[in-house]
Design a protein around this motif. Structure first.
Motif, PDB file in Angstrom:
ATOM      1  N   GLU A  49     -31.086 -15.368  19.704  1.00  9.49           N
ATOM      2  CA  GLU A  49     -31.815 -14.110  19.608  1.00  9.49           C
ATOM      3  C   GLU A  49     -32.791 -14.158  18.435  1.00  9.49           C
ATOM      4  OE1 GLU A  49     -29.090 -10.899  19.397  1.00  9.49           O
ATOM      5  OE2 GLU A  49     -27.921 -11.558  21.134  1.00  9.49           O
ATOM      6  N   ALA A  50     -34.077 -14.068  18.743  1.00  8.08           N
ATOM      7  CA  ALA A  50     -35.107 -14.187  17.707  1.00  8.08           C
ATOM      8  C   ALA A  50     -35.044 -13.050  16.699  1.00  8.08           C
ATOM      9  CB  ALA A  50     -36.490 -14.234  18.363  1.00  8.08           C
ATOM     10  N   THR A  51     -34.649 -11.864  17.141  1.00  8.04           N
ATOM     11  CA  THR A  51     -34.626 -10.719  16.224  1.00  8.04           C
ATOM     12  C   THR A  51     -33.645 -10.929  15.076  1.00  8.04           C
ATOM     13  OG1 THR A  51     -33.018  -9.657  17.717  1.00  8.04           O
ATOM     14  CG2 THR A  51     -35.332  -9.050  17.967  1.00  8.04           C
ATOM     15  N   GLY A  94     -37.692 -15.698   7.272  1.00 11.57           N
ATOM     16  CA  GLY A  94     -38.625 -15.260   6.242  1.00 11.57           C
ATOM     17  C   GLY A  94     -38.181 -15.689   4.853  1.00 11.57           C
ATOM     18  N   ALA A  95     -36.874 -15.629   4.600  1.00 17.60           N
ATOM     19  CA  ALA A  95     -36.357 -16.083   3.309  1.00 17.60           C
ATOM     20  C   ALA A  95     -36.572 -17.584   3.123  1.00 17.60           C
ATOM     21  CB  ALA A  95     -34.870 -15.741   3.200  1.00 17.60           C
ATOM     22  N   LEU A 126     -42.690 -15.159  19.173  1.00 23.67           N
ATOM     23  CA  LEU A 126     -43.906 -15.756  18.629  1.00 23.67           C
ATOM     24  C   LEU A 126     -43.921 -15.677  17.101  1.00 23.67           C
ATOM     25  CD1 LEU A 126     -46.568 -14.393  21.154  1.00 23.67           C
ATOM     26  CD2 LEU A 126     -45.599 -16.703  21.045  1.00 23.67           C
ATOM     27  N   LEU A 127     -43.458 -14.544  16.560  1.00 29.56           N
ATOM     28  CA  LEU A 127     -43.411 -14.412  15.105  1.00 29.56           C
ATOM     29  C   LEU A 127     -42.418 -15.392  14.505  1.00 29.56           C
ATOM     30  CD1 LEU A 127     -44.261 -12.993  12.524  1.00 29.56           C
ATOM     31  CD2 LEU A 127     -42.549 -11.212  13.003  1.00 29.56           C
ATOM     32  N   GLU A 167     -43.175 -18.397  11.835  1.00 26.46           N
ATOM     33  CA  GLU A 167     -42.436 -18.562  10.575  1.00 26.46           C
ATOM     34  C   GLU A 167     -41.811 -19.955  10.486  1.00 26.46           C
ATOM     35  OE1 GLU A 167     -40.903 -14.080   9.351  1.00 26.46           O
ATOM     36  OE2 GLU A 167     -39.543 -15.464  10.384  1.00 26.46           O
ATOM     37  N   ALA A 168     -41.217 -20.395  11.586  1.00 29.55           N
ATOM     38  CA  ALA A 168     -40.552 -21.698  11.581  1.00 29.55           C
ATOM     39  C   ALA A 168     -41.545 -22.826  11.349  1.00 29.55           C
ATOM     40  CB  ALA A 168     -39.814 -21.910  12.902  1.00 29.55           C
ATOM     41  N   GLN A 169     -42.667 -22.794  12.049  1.00 29.96           N
ATOM     42  CA  GLN A 169     -43.648 -23.858  11.888  1.00 29.96           C
ATOM     43  C   GLN A 169     -44.296 -23.841  10.500  1.00 29.96           C
ATOM     44  OE1 GLN A 169     -45.866 -25.230  15.665  1.00 29.96           O
ATOM     45  NE2 GLN A 169     -45.744 -23.016  15.887  1.00 29.96           N
TER      46      GLN A 169
END
Length: 219
Positions: free
Chosen positions: A185-187, A194-195, A121-122, A126-128
């Motif tokens: 893998e989202a992690t 974020g960058a 979800l995080l 971030e992507a959107q």
């Protein structure tokens, strides 16, 4: 600022110029994410892409709500600060995108078969948000405050959207989609996403400054 945002919201709701971008977003979501399965990053890449295109269209619509005489009245009412009016439009576009982002996060979970985690979800957020910021930046730059002719603005906007989507390593949008399509893998994606989100915020700031400068020279 709050009063200006309320004015922009009231105007866009009254004119219903939000309908076309909203319908485009829901249509793309229905085509790209229905009946999906497996890891969530590719699904959220699709919802981010839908938001990117829709946020560009929505921002162009918001920037063209007022004709030049009405815009001059709004600027005078805002104390002669045209930048304040521009920031209110951008804030309205961002608030609208945040509402669509909620739908973009939840719709793939409802229509598909995915195992969801807080990290997913995080990453989707971030992507959107990254795509929304770049879309708003393009919409601001391709507005009537920069281009006198709508045809030139439209061609420029379409060109920038295509470049942002498909030109490798040119925009944070393309880089983000590449990462999300190749890394399930989202992690492992949170830090690079974020960058890219930070870069997209810088892109929006630069486009806002450029638009304000051009509009100021015209005025």
């Amino acid at each position: 600022m709050i009063a200006l945002i309320r004015y922009v919201l009231a105007t866009v709701l009254h004119t219903q110029r939000y309908l076309a971008p909203l319908l485009l977003f829901t249509g793309l979501m229905g085509v790209l994410t229905v009946n999906g399965s497996g890891p969530l990053p590719p699904a959220y890449a699709s919802s981010a892409g839908a938001l990117f295109v829709s946020s560009t269209w929505l921002t162009v619509a918001l920037m063209s709500l007022d004709d030049p005489p009405q815009r001059a009245i709004v600027v005078i009412t805002a104390g002669g600060r045209s930048l304040r009016v521009l920031l209110a439009v951008i804030a309205t576009a961002l608030l609208s995108c945040l509402v669509m982002m909620v739908f973009g996060l939840l719709f793939p979970l409802w229509t598909g078969d995915h195992v969801v985690t807080a990290t997913d979800l995080l990453l989707g957020f971030e992507a959107q948000l990254t795509c929304a910021l770049v879309g708003i930046a393009i919409g601001v730059l391709c507005s009537g405050q920069v281009f006198r002719r709508r045809g030139h603005a439209l061609v420029t906007a379409l060109t920038l959207v295509v470049v942002a989507l498909f030109a490798k390593s040119v925009s944070p949008v393309n880089r983000l989609f590449t990462l999300m399509a190749t890394t399930p893998e989202a992690t492992r994606l949170l830090a690079p996403a974020g960058a890219l989100l930070t870069i997209s915020a810088v892109v929006l700031a630069v486009c806002t400054a450029a638009t304000h400068f051009v509009a100021g020279r015209r005025d």
